[in-house]
Design an enzyme around this catalytic site. Sequence first.
Site, PDB file in Angstrom:
ATOM      1  N   ALA A 258       0.928  -1.242  -0.046  1.00 43.08           N
ATOM      2  CA  ALA A 258       0.055   0.202  -0.048  1.00 43.08           C
ATOM      3  C   ALA A 258       0.914   1.219  -0.030  1.00 43.08           C
ATOM      4  CB  ALA A 258      -0.802   0.060   1.333  1.00 43.08           C
ATOM      5  N   LYS A 259       0.160   2.413  -0.204  1.00 43.65           N
ATOM      6  CA  LYS A 259       0.745   3.685  -0.287  1.00 43.65           C
ATOM      7  C   LYS A 259       1.828   3.901   0.854  1.00 43.65           C
ATOM      8  CE  LYS A 259      -2.091   7.175  -0.193  1.00 43.65           C
ATOM      9  NZ  LYS A 259      -3.228   7.761  -0.780  1.00 43.65           N
ATOM     10  N   ARG A 260       1.458   3.337   1.997  1.00 46.57           N
ATOM     11  CA  ARG A 260       2.153   3.745   3.543  1.00 46.57           C
ATOM     12  C   ARG A 260       3.481   2.984   3.485  1.00 46.57           C
ATOM     13  NH1 ARG A 260       1.042  -0.932   6.370  1.00 46.57           N
ATOM     14  NH2 ARG A 260      -1.054  -2.026   5.508  1.00 46.57           N
TER      15      ARG A 260
END
Length: 321
Positions: A258-260
């Site tokens: 994911a983006k994180r």
Amino acid sequence: MQHGAARDKIDHRASVPRNRPDGRFAPSPTGLLHVGNLRTALLAWLFARSSGARFLLRVEDLDRSRVRPGIEETQLADLQAIGLDWDGPVVRQSERMKLYEETIARLDVDGLLYPCYCTRKEIRAAASAPHGISAADRYPGTCRNLTKAERAEREATGRPPALRVRAKGRRVFFEDRLLGHHEGETDDFVVRRNDGAPAYQLAVVVDDAAQGIGEVVRGADLVDSTPRQILLNRLLGLPIPRYTHVPLVLGPDGHRLAKRHGAVTLADRALVGEGPGEVLGWMARSLGLAEPGEVPSIATLLSRFDPKRLPREPTVWSAET
Ligand code: GLU
């Protein structure tokens, strides 16, 4: 009821795959594609192209509250940047509402649907044994057999109902090209949400059939949806595609990428000085299609592609690989 037991099982293992396994990639334009999504797209493309089949692109933009402007354009540009091409125009689900509505009406006429007034919270509170689909997502059947009076009472609250399919707890068996034998019990899943939008399960089945998809290649995180989709195909009398769920790319914490997790999109990678070709190289190496340090072209990957040699385990993302 001896017959009941037989009818409650759907065995898809004996189904003959279509001659030409046309494939597709079906992104939701809710966020930029990261290297995990891009790798799934690459695999879907390799499966289709290596068997001389068509490869189609479908934008799954039915969840209007989550669609973000401009994302679709960037997703398509990113797919092209890593070298993927597709046949025909891009199909958008938001432009196909009539088809979904007609299909829902057909199921309804056949007595296969019922209105459900439950909130997500109520479903979670009532959900019991976990089987495949997480316990929290499994519908316990609260509204399945409401009396007229009970239904009127719920309608009086003014809350619009969702429509659910009467799945009768059927077990579905199928043979996944990479995961092997799979089976799952179906619950009464939603085909029309209470905001009127067709649900993902319904739209996917309608579109895969309408687009003539012979092989659905997608991330392993969607494998629990497959029994529901096979059941819907059966109820609608549609041909059932072959299913191939490919391993995911995970973040260093073991969760789905994911983006994180950092610089995981093409735009992020560009900022650290890496072009789409280098990202393709990482994907190729992670799939055993390239040597360490090698940056092969997409044509080279196609010539090397062999489904039997693909890894079956997820890959942990690491920019250094
Ligand atoms: N639109 C779904 C997603 O982005 C994929 C659906 C599918 O491949 O069946 O996760």
